[in-house]
Scaffold this active site. Sequence first.
Site, PDB file in Angstrom:
ATOM      1  N   HIS A 138      -8.066   8.905  -1.622  1.00 19.54           N
ATOM      2  CA  HIS A 138      -7.391   8.365  -0.726  1.00 19.54           C
ATOM      3  C   HIS A 138      -7.805   9.928   0.604  1.00 19.54           C
ATOM      4  O   HIS A 138      -8.038   9.114   2.230  1.00 19.54           O
ATOM      5  CB  HIS A 138      -6.436   9.941  -0.218  1.00 19.54           C
ATOM      6  CG  HIS A 138      -4.871   9.797   0.592  1.00 19.54           C
ATOM      7  ND1 HIS A 138      -3.688   9.828  -0.228  1.00 19.54           N
ATOM      8  CD2 HIS A 138      -5.169   9.101   2.043  1.00 19.54           C
ATOM      9  CE1 HIS A 138      -2.869   9.282   1.330  1.00 19.54           C
ATOM     10  NE2 HIS A 138      -3.738   8.742   2.529  1.00 19.54           N
ATOM     11  N   TYR A 142       3.151   9.878  -0.061  1.00 21.67           N
ATOM     12  CA  TYR A 142       3.866   9.503   0.138  1.00 21.67           C
ATOM     13  C   TYR A 142       4.922   9.700  -0.297  1.00 21.67           C
ATOM     14  O   TYR A 142       6.036   9.509   0.611  1.00 21.67           O
ATOM     15  CB  TYR A 142       4.159   7.586   0.590  1.00 21.67           C
ATOM     16  CG  TYR A 142       2.638   7.280   0.977  1.00 21.67           C
ATOM     17  CD1 TYR A 142       1.063   8.706   1.911  1.00 21.67           C
ATOM     18  CD2 TYR A 142       1.645   5.807   1.418  1.00 21.67           C
ATOM     19  CE1 TYR A 142       0.380   7.876   2.835  1.00 21.67           C
ATOM     20  CE2 TYR A 142       0.599   5.774   2.008  1.00 21.67           C
ATOM     21  CZ  TYR A 142       0.093   6.549   2.375  1.00 21.67           C
ATOM     22  OH  TYR A 142      -1.605   6.076   3.094  1.00 21.67           O
ATOM     23  N   ASP A 189       0.702  -1.592   0.111  1.00 21.84           N
ATOM     24  CA  ASP A 189      -0.057   0.516  -0.013  1.00 21.84           C
ATOM     25  C   ASP A 189       1.006   1.665   0.122  1.00 21.84           C
ATOM     26  O   ASP A 189       1.772   0.947   1.455  1.00 21.84           O
ATOM     27  CB  ASP A 189      -0.696  -0.322   1.010  1.00 21.84           C
ATOM     28  CG  ASP A 189      -1.795   1.354   1.387  1.00 21.84           C
ATOM     29  OD1 ASP A 189      -2.905   1.152   0.744  1.00 21.84           O
ATOM     30  OD2 ASP A 189      -1.481   2.097   1.913  1.00 21.84           O
ATOM     31  N   LYS A 230      -2.456   6.090  -4.455  1.00 20.76           N
ATOM     32  CA  LYS A 230      -4.268   7.004  -4.506  1.00 20.76           C
ATOM     33  C   LYS A 230      -4.464   7.919  -4.452  1.00 20.76           C
ATOM     34  O   LYS A 230      -2.452   8.615  -5.077  1.00 20.76           O
ATOM     35  CB  LYS A 230      -4.196   7.145  -2.489  1.00 20.76           C
ATOM     36  CG  LYS A 230      -4.235   5.361  -1.381  1.00 20.76           C
ATOM     37  CD  LYS A 230      -4.121   6.116  -0.559  1.00 20.76           C
ATOM     38  CE  LYS A 230      -4.239   4.596   0.730  1.00 20.76           C
ATOM     39  NZ  LYS A 230      -2.005   4.808   0.572  1.00 20.76           N
TER      40      LYS A 230
END
Length: 317
Positions: free
Chosen positions: A112, A50, A45, A79
Amino acid sequence: MVPTIKLNSNHNFPVLGLGTYTADQIGEVERVVKDAIDVGYRHFDTAWYYKNEKEVGAAIRAKIAEGVIKREDVFVTTKLWNSHHRPDMVVDTCKRSLANLGLEYVDLYLIHWPYAFKEGDDGVPKDDKDKAIYSKVDYVDTWKAMENCVDIGLTKSIGLSNFNSEQIKRVLKVAKIKPAVNQIECHPYFTQTKLITFCKERGIVCTGYSPFGGPTSIAPLHKGEAPEPLKDSKIKEIGDKYGKSVAQIILKYLIQHGVAPIPKSSNKERLASNINIFDFELSAKDMAVIDLLNRNKRICDFIVLKDHPHYPFNIEY
């Protein structure tokens, strides 16, 4: 190997995965993902926000090149960030994530958060008063563009993250392709029973982030007491009975409740330990004991955004 369940999109979804948020050092995520593949993980994931999609993808491609795995062996989630919700941005943003990953497709693409920010690549655009700048884009319009990502083969499945029950209902009303997953915070001190039941009834699987509920599981965005189920004496008692660690009991507990947890660890031994949970079952009595530990204590609340019209945590579930 990790068991799988069938998503409503008819794709197999591993019931345990690796979360990759808040890695501390450049290069760490690539090493961790490689280690995770070596010990048996097949579900990874990540997210545009990120800033580690390149590392996740590099690790997966390296293990494919080594012959350890094939692309179809791994399930990759990324996401769509809040500042990319405008419908005309969605497909291009997904393509950018694929370029970062170095993959032809992802297995799951999530919205997200339900709230949108001012468009652009500034993760959290802010005004001169340090307040996030919002966008008026409605996530139901974003969802229609997410469906295009499936239609042109960029992703196998699409879903949501941090959406509440009312928001999910709104998406389902317009959806030609149903959300396959809703990714939510879930741990023994925040069990999310009502939301999980709501999703199950609609054929939506819940992925659980921050399964250990501690301040190292995810950036503690709420400045208050951080719950730490890993230190809970009652869970430890249960673990001692089964010859398992507190972490292993927590992950098994979530899986038996129908949640697919995505714990994070940078330690290869803990990675191996976290996945070594498919040789036992918790009794109904022990499940009930852990159920009673719920405190409705959320870590990742983004409370500074509570005035956003699409903030998800102003209702019970």
